[in-house]
Design an enzyme around this catalytic site. Sequence first.
Site, PDB file in Angstrom:
ATOM      1  N   HIS A 180       0.799  -1.236   0.000  1.00 48.48           N
ATOM      2  CA  HIS A 180       0.000   0.000   0.000  1.00 48.48           C
ATOM      3  C   HIS A 180       0.823   1.274   0.000  1.00 48.48           C
ATOM      4  O   HIS A 180       0.261   2.359   0.038  1.00 48.48           O
ATOM      5  CB  HIS A 180      -0.920   0.049   1.222  1.00 48.48           C
ATOM      6  CG  HIS A 180      -2.006  -0.968   1.187  1.00 48.48           C
ATOM      7  ND1 HIS A 180      -3.270  -0.696   0.705  1.00 48.48           N
ATOM      8  CD2 HIS A 180      -2.025  -2.253   1.553  1.00 48.48           C
ATOM      9  CE1 HIS A 180      -4.012  -1.775   0.797  1.00 48.48           C
ATOM     10  NE2 HIS A 180      -3.283  -2.750   1.313  1.00 48.48           N
ATOM     11  N   LYS A 193      -8.128  13.915   5.115  1.00 50.50           N
ATOM     12  CA  LYS A 193      -7.306  12.701   5.109  1.00 50.50           C
ATOM     13  C   LYS A 193      -6.350  12.795   6.275  1.00 50.50           C
ATOM     14  O   LYS A 193      -6.258  13.840   6.918  1.00 50.50           O
ATOM     15  CB  LYS A 193      -6.551  12.540   3.791  1.00 50.50           C
ATOM     16  CG  LYS A 193      -5.802  13.808   3.331  1.00 50.50           C
ATOM     17  CD  LYS A 193      -5.166  13.620   1.971  1.00 50.50           C
ATOM     18  CE  LYS A 193      -6.080  13.847   0.796  1.00 50.50           C
ATOM     19  NZ  LYS A 193      -6.427  12.661   0.050  1.00 50.50           N
ATOM     20  N   ARG A 194      -5.617  11.710   6.556  1.00 46.62           N
ATOM     21  CA  ARG A 194      -4.640  11.787   7.632  1.00 46.62           C
ATOM     22  C   ARG A 194      -3.622  12.874   7.338  1.00 46.62           C
ATOM     23  O   ARG A 194      -3.318  13.153   6.193  1.00 46.62           O
ATOM     24  CB  ARG A 194      -3.954  10.430   7.823  1.00 46.62           C
ATOM     25  CG  ARG A 194      -4.807   9.424   8.545  1.00 46.62           C
ATOM     26  CD  ARG A 194      -5.171   9.916   9.937  1.00 46.62           C
ATOM     27  NE  ARG A 194      -4.013   9.934  10.802  1.00 46.62           N
ATOM     28  CZ  ARG A 194      -3.663   8.948  11.626  1.00 46.62           C
ATOM     29  NH1 ARG A 194      -4.408   7.863  11.701  1.00 46.62           N
ATOM     30  NH2 ARG A 194      -2.595   9.048  12.375  1.00 46.62           N
ATOM     31  N   LYS A 220       1.210  14.356   1.971  1.00 44.24           N
ATOM     32  CA  LYS A 220      -0.138  14.691   1.488  1.00 44.24           C
ATOM     33  C   LYS A 220      -0.311  16.203   1.310  1.00 44.24           C
ATOM     34  O   LYS A 220      -1.283  16.670   0.743  1.00 44.24           O
ATOM     35  CB  LYS A 220      -1.198  14.148   2.447  1.00 44.24           C
ATOM     36  CG  LYS A 220      -1.221  12.618   2.529  1.00 44.24           C
ATOM     37  CD  LYS A 220      -2.287  12.129   3.499  1.00 44.24           C
ATOM     38  CE  LYS A 220      -2.219  10.649   3.796  1.00 44.24           C
ATOM     39  NZ  LYS A 220      -2.890   9.800   2.798  1.00 44.24           N
ATOM     40  N   THR A 244      -8.426   6.950  -1.681  1.00 49.74           N
ATOM     41  CA  THR A 244      -9.778   6.463  -1.948  1.00 49.74           C
ATOM     42  C   THR A 244     -10.791   7.578  -1.691  1.00 49.74           C
ATOM     43  O   THR A 244     -11.892   7.556  -2.243  1.00 49.74           O
ATOM     44  CB  THR A 244     -10.108   5.238  -1.059  1.00 49.74           C
ATOM     45  OG1 THR A 244      -9.628   5.483   0.261  1.00 49.74           O
ATOM     46  CG2 THR A 244      -9.486   3.969  -1.602  1.00 49.74           C
ATOM     47  N   LYS A 278     -14.368   8.738  -3.569  1.00 49.21           N
ATOM     48  CA  LYS A 278     -15.631   8.971  -2.857  1.00 49.21           C
ATOM     49  C   LYS A 278     -16.186  10.354  -3.167  1.00 49.21           C
ATOM     50  O   LYS A 278     -17.402  10.531  -3.349  1.00 49.21           O
ATOM     51  CB  LYS A 278     -15.420   8.825  -1.346  1.00 49.21           C
ATOM     52  CG  LYS A 278     -15.070   7.410  -0.927  1.00 49.21           C
ATOM     53  CD  LYS A 278     -14.555   7.326   0.499  1.00 49.21           C
ATOM     54  CE  LYS A 278     -13.882   5.976   0.732  1.00 49.21           C
ATOM     55  NZ  LYS A 278     -13.089   5.906   1.961  1.00 49.21           N
TER      56      LYS A 278
HETATM   57  O1  73E Z   1      -2.724   5.799  -0.678  1.00 47.64           O
HETATM   58  C1  73E Z   1      -3.278   5.140   0.438  1.00 47.64           C
HETATM   59  C2  73E Z   1      -4.168   4.014  -0.062  1.00 47.64           C
HETATM   60  O2  73E Z   1      -5.277   4.524  -0.755  1.00 47.64           O
HETATM   61  C3  73E Z   1      -2.166   4.583   1.322  1.00 47.64           C
HETATM   62  O3  73E Z   1      -1.399   5.645   1.838  1.00 47.64           O
HETATM   63  C4  73E Z   1      -2.780   3.782   2.477  1.00 47.64           C
HETATM   64  O4  73E Z   1      -3.561   2.728   1.907  1.00 47.64           O
HETATM   65  C5  73E Z   1      -4.661   3.175   1.127  1.00 47.64           C
HETATM   66  C6  73E Z   1      -5.436   1.973   0.674  1.00 47.64           C
HETATM   67  O5  73E Z   1      -4.727   1.259  -0.281  1.00 47.64           O
HETATM   68  C7  73E Z   1      -1.750   3.216   3.368  1.00 47.64           C
HETATM   69  N1  73E Z   1      -1.839   3.112   4.694  1.00 47.64           N
HETATM   70  C8  73E Z   1      -0.712   2.540   5.117  1.00 47.64           C
HETATM   71  N2  73E Z   1       0.048   2.307   4.081  1.00 47.64           N
HETATM   72  N3  73E Z   1      -0.591   2.739   2.986  1.00 47.64           N
HETATM   73  C9  73E Z   1      -0.373   2.229   6.490  1.00 47.64           C
HETATM   74  C10 73E Z   1       0.907   1.795   6.808  1.00 47.64           C
HETATM   75  C11 73E Z   1       1.221   1.516   8.107  1.00 47.64           C
HETATM   76  C12 73E Z   1       0.275   1.666   9.108  1.00 47.64           C
HETATM   77  C13 73E Z   1      -0.989   2.091   8.793  1.00 47.64           C
HETATM   78  C14 73E Z   1      -1.312   2.382   7.481  1.00 47.64           C
END
Ligand code: 73E
Length: 805
Positions: free
Chosen positions: A344, A530-531, A536, A638, A642
């Site tokens: 991810h 978003k976070r 970001k 995402t 939305k």
């Molecule tokens: O871009 C997003 C993505 O849409 C990405 O940053 C997020 O996953 C979403 C779903 O695919 C994400 N979260 C984490 N890594 N990628 C993450 C890593 C460690 C702890 C918690 C979350």
Amino acid sequence: MNISKEQFKDDYQKAFTNMYASTLEGGSSTQQYTALGTLLRSYVAEYWRDERERYIKEGQKQVFYFSIEFLPGKFLENNANNMDILDIVEEGCKELGLDFDEITAAEAEPAIGNGGLGRLASCYMDAGASLGYPLHGNGIRYRHGLFRQKIVDGYQAELPDNWLRHRNAWEVRDHKSSVLVRFGGNVYLDGFHPVYEDTDDVVAVAYDIPMIGYHLSTVNTMRLWSAEVPPEEEEEGLASKEKYEAVDEITEFLYPDDSSYEGKLLRLKQEYFFVSAGIQTIMKSFKRYQISPKDLSEKIAIHINDTHPALAIPELMRILLDEEKLTWDQAWEITINTCAYTNHTVLREAMETWRCDMVKKLIPRIYMIIEEIDRRYVEQNKPIYGDELVQSTRPIQDDYLHMAHLAIIGSHSVNGVAGLHSKILSEDVLRDFSEMTPHKFNNKTNGISQRRYLHVANPELRELISECIGEDWLTNPASMKVLLAYQNDQSVLSKLADIKHQNKEKLAQYIKENNGIEVNTDAIFDVLIKRLHAYKRQHLQLLHIIHLYFYLKDNPQADFQPRVFIFGAKAAPSYVFAKDVIKVINEVAETINNDPDCKDKLQVVFIENYGAALAELIIPAAEISEQISLAGKEASGTGNMKMMLNGALTMGTLDGANVEINSFVGDENMFVFGLRKEEVDRYNERASYNSKDLYKSDAKIKRVVDSLVDGTFPRIQIEGQTIYDHLITHNDEYYALKDFHSFVEAQEKAAKLYKNKDEWNKKSLINIANSGPFSADYAVQRYASEIWIAQPKAMRTDKSIVTSH
Ligand code: 73E
């Protein structure tokens, strides 16, 4: 589901009295909610049980989605909608003299995820059940979810999130499914047989939540594990106070970091805990049904959502070797064929690595197996690929365990979550792996639940779409494209605008109640939710707002398109930059919102405690969807999908899934700005970007950046300096200054376009019409057919489930 309103009302009253020995009308809204949730769960209980049995009886392939986070959002409305009784429940409540909105508000949000990663897992749970796939979740039942954010004097304060205070109406504790998870101690091999000494055992207790599919297609299970002291230790008085505390701690709280990672022992414990419990359960149930472990990969698929559950690989090996007595080669083949991994993120700080001594001490048998995986990997691949490639890809390097390497090596599929991201994985971040095993690499662009984010969150828009194009799109979202036929239909466009306006009013009301700010609902609602993370670039939007502020101060009489800038974001508690950005946003907001020159023209709102529940209020009201990460950094996003679904126009860089949005709607229906990924790479390779030079030579940029430290905005001495240092002293890692002018221009274009309402509404409709392909239903279908090789059940056609009530 078939149930009359009268029957529902009757059931509800009885359920309430059974539960609280009092009458429904006199109950608190929390009680009313709990009884209602429990009642709806009871409606599906038998069907849920039957479906579980049917899956096994029919020998259908089951998919287990292992994720350290789920973010299901509130259950009540979504489940009632999927059961086709939302109207009955709403009206029934009304007729009983209850306030349905108050009841839904009383539901505590299970904040057991941080952001996109967990929310994606939950969208996939919903899609899987709706399509009739046997897709089950495996995760952790954190007693405390992500902290509740409170803004105090502009600062983020973190409060504990006790979401289980009033218990969870949807869960079923299934203690008979408990399993023992072993930590620590010594392990040695007696021949091939491992002998354990002095282990510290923990019981994993299952809590099951039904995942109810649309039109009740099927009911799957999200199983969340909770840690308890083994009953034998308790009964024999062997457990010390320390033991209770140590066990409690395992499932006490969710780590509040998103897209970053810290090598804390407790986190490693959590990872092994839920993975071991999940894998043991899967294996147990297969034994019960006498399925040979050799057929495992034909009967189940295990999905590893990011690297956190990657220990599923050595845990599965452990059981196949130690308990099923298979040979290494047999076990390894089965493991690879069973497991698949989704990456991810490409951020370096999010890549999980664990110190080997830590892993060895906490889970010695698992570590032995990882060492053997590593040893064999090197031995087998060195002659084929050469030393360099093998050294760079092996799981153990310099006394660290690389979880992504383990996940890739032990899986048959590795996917990214948007086209660009998957390309970056195979051409850059994971290039060595993709050279060695190109067949494993693939893309699965993320998807979202249109049921939750449109059908439930924006029912007026759902109605309008159905009025125009019928109901087929509800189950076949690609057919939303038919809506394009209405792009010049003035009556539809004006209805669309009315709906947006109503949703803005609703949000404005919330803002008034919670922030004490009266926002201008004729202004553009420009939304960045978003976070909080430097990549970001919330700080880029901040610079833009300051720029507009100066413009208004210099030109108070100018014809200015009014704007409301809306932020929602939690910062990880230890992330100083992110927390400082929150403070600065709030102080800039304070100055601007109280400046008469800005009245009704420029307003800034920071919505406290943004999370899955608030998203459903904010997204339908968004007109501009801010997706402004530096190109190459956001894996997918995402929220972008939305907001598009709800008719917002994207203001975005060519990053993550924005690239796909762009390919669907074209440049003319979104606002693209900023450096492309290749340009960023070039600057990085040549180290040729110097933010200080840019700052010194550009008066506009200088003025805006200086305002962070020159007292323009009081009360941000330290925090303004943090951002200043990031931008100037530390060379603006995420190129915010480099992208500043391009961003401002795109924003000006948006402001100009907004004055032409018809054009704006048309583009809004084009966005909605093109959002169908982002349905999680399609994403899950692609996972199922290309990775899991799983089939949905044959669908009923009558859509009627009759309960015994
Ligand atoms: O871009 C997003 C993505 O849409 C990405 O940053 C997020 O996953 C979403 C779903 O695919 C994400 N979260 C984490 N890594 N990628 C993450 C890593 C460690 C702890 C918690 C979350």
